[in-house]
Write an enzyme that holds these catalytic residues in place. Sequence first.
Site, PDB file in Angstrom:
ATOM      1  N   GLU A 243      -6.876  -3.811  -9.665  1.00  0.00           N
ATOM      2  CA  GLU A 243      -6.597  -2.774 -10.657  1.00  0.00           C
ATOM      3  C   GLU A 243      -7.105  -3.183 -12.039  1.00  0.00           C
ATOM      4  OE1 GLU A 243      -2.405  -1.734 -11.092  1.00  0.00           O
ATOM      5  OE2 GLU A 243      -2.909   0.387 -11.022  1.00  0.00           O
TER       6      GLU A 243
ATOM      7  N   HIS B  94      -7.989 -14.782  14.260  1.00  0.00           N
ATOM      8  CA  HIS B  94      -8.149 -14.193  15.590  1.00  0.00           C
ATOM      9  C   HIS B  94      -8.474 -12.707  15.512  1.00  0.00           C
ATOM     10  CE1 HIS B  94      -6.638 -17.835  17.683  1.00  0.00           C
ATOM     11  NE2 HIS B  94      -6.164 -18.044  16.459  1.00  0.00           N
TER      12      HIS B  94
ATOM     13  N   LYS C 235      -2.941  11.722  -8.314  1.00  0.00           N
ATOM     14  CA  LYS C 235      -1.665  12.324  -8.723  1.00  0.00           C
ATOM     15  C   LYS C 235      -1.870  13.777  -9.157  1.00  0.00           C
ATOM     16  CE  LYS C 235       0.172   7.959 -10.415  1.00  0.00           C
ATOM     17  NZ  LYS C 235       0.527   7.186 -11.588  1.00  0.00           N
TER      18      LYS C 235
HETATM   19  O1  PA5 Z   1       0.282  -1.923 -12.602  1.00  0.00           O
HETATM   20  C1  PA5 Z   1       0.519  -0.746 -12.802  1.00  0.00           C
HETATM   21  O2  PA5 Z   1       0.436  -0.263 -13.916  1.00  0.00           O
HETATM   22  C2  PA5 Z   1       0.969   0.149 -11.683  1.00  0.00           C
HETATM   23  O3  PA5 Z   1       0.961  -0.511 -10.469  1.00  0.00           O
HETATM   24  C3  PA5 Z   1       2.378   0.642 -11.936  1.00  0.00           C
HETATM   25  O4  PA5 Z   1       3.246  -0.456 -12.033  1.00  0.00           O
HETATM   26  C4  PA5 Z   1       2.832   1.581 -10.838  1.00  0.00           C
HETATM   27  O5  PA5 Z   1       1.962   2.668 -10.755  1.00  0.00           O
HETATM   28  C5  PA5 Z   1       4.220   2.060 -11.089  1.00  0.00           C
HETATM   29  O6  PA5 Z   1       4.323   2.678 -12.329  1.00  0.00           O
HETATM   30  P1  PA5 Z   1       5.708   2.863 -13.014  1.00  0.00           P
HETATM   31  O7  PA5 Z   1       6.301   1.529 -13.237  1.00  0.00           O
HETATM   32  O8  PA5 Z   1       5.417   3.587 -14.286  1.00  0.00           O
HETATM   33  O9  PA5 Z   1       6.567   3.694 -12.085  1.00  0.00           O
END
Ligand code: PA5
Length: 446
Positions: free
Chosen positions: A299, A320, A434
């Site tokens: 990410e 494996h 989303k």
């Molecule tokens: O690293 C990130 O920003 C994401 O993985 C968020 O943590 C995830 O989408 C969850 O978001 P939130 O904590 O706002 O519910």
Amino acid sequence: MEKIVLDIEKALGRGESSFALTKEQVYAQADQATACNKTLENGTGKGYDFLGWLHLPSSITEAEIADIQETANTLRSKCEVVVVVGIGGSYLGAKAVIDALSGTFDNYCHCGLDPQTHPIIVYAGHNIGEDYLHELSGYLQGKSFGIINISKSGTTTEPALAFRILKKQLEDAVGKEEAKTRIVAVTDKARGALRTLANKEGYKTYVIPDNVGGRFSVLTPVGLLPVAVAGIDIKQLIAGAAAMEQATGSEVPFENNPAEIYAATRNELYKSGKKIEILANFHPKLHYVSEWWKQLYGESEGKEHKGIFTAAVDFTTDLHSMGQWIQEGERSIFETVISIARPTYSVEVPFDEQDLDGLNFLAGQRVDHVNKMAELGTQLAHVDGGVPNIRIEIPELNAYYLGQLLYFFERACGVSGYLLGVNPFDQPGVEAYKKNMFRLLNKPGY
Ligand code: PA5
């Protein structure tokens, strides 16, 4: 105390292998890696308003730790099961630490405070599986349970949906007033639906700092509270992270700075055509450390149509299955192996009179010796097959060394993202699905 050890020797080509990265090439990046590390510290780079994680280990106060521990103790005393509700960065760090330090079969912490009395931790809000939620509700039926609801934005659909269902079940089981004492919210200080709900209901709350993104939040209450509830010593986790904060500072010379070396090595491998990094472990309890790592790097770096693709395998299990691809598939991969020097327990191979399985040549040896030879054999085979190999050794699997490991990866990720030239602290790409989902669900405003 020891430190985790980074070894890039087998990521460097030596003529006979089909990859050609040299030590000189990696060390040629020293100045740039150090400059990137300084940029992190000075707060002058991309995403500079999301650097709150950088000094969390050295800045968290005794009072903050004591408060988290007190809330954890309350949940531990009231609950057989605690459900951690969250997704992505709001649950992976806690799960990584808890799984690594808990029993594989009894789920109880084996390296922490009180192995007898702490609750089982389960997770929700990290998927939208109807069957998952049905089965979770069934599992919780008749058990005393509590909920830690974690969402920085406070508006993420998956955890909000799960929390709505679990909150109702808890209130139906113990009444609204008692339910309020078993629910803790970890969210933004002022914004979002979860903050509004928590304030209205009077839940105990913890704040996720504005300047800490989800995937860098394991050392905030996002990770620390569930980890403390699991009975793990959060002071040790923080102490390990603090030791690594020191060891990876920009004043530490490149040749002694594991975060800078790791960042420079993986970026040079990427430039040389190794587009996929496979994190491999030889210890099943590290599975979710890999999941956490995958998110951290995937990410942070996968943007602007560039970035290493992060994958993970559990060895020897996946030797494996994916072993074939790694040995002989497209040569676009490199491996980073996490090895544990000394396992927590000792199991010896017993002598057998009949020896029908032919294993008496191992009698009296520890199982870990077999595992270590599997690791060495795999390294030799993969390097011969053209897969550069980075190795990270953890002295032991405990909270202190896990703290080191997590911070090491975070720090290296910041440096690595800057070396790549992206903003490692945003995630613009995660919004696309989303919007479509909300439109398809007829959410007002979409
Ligand atoms: O690293 C990130 O920003 C994401 O993985 C968020 O943590 C995830 O989408 C969850 O978001 P939130 O904590 O706002 O519910």
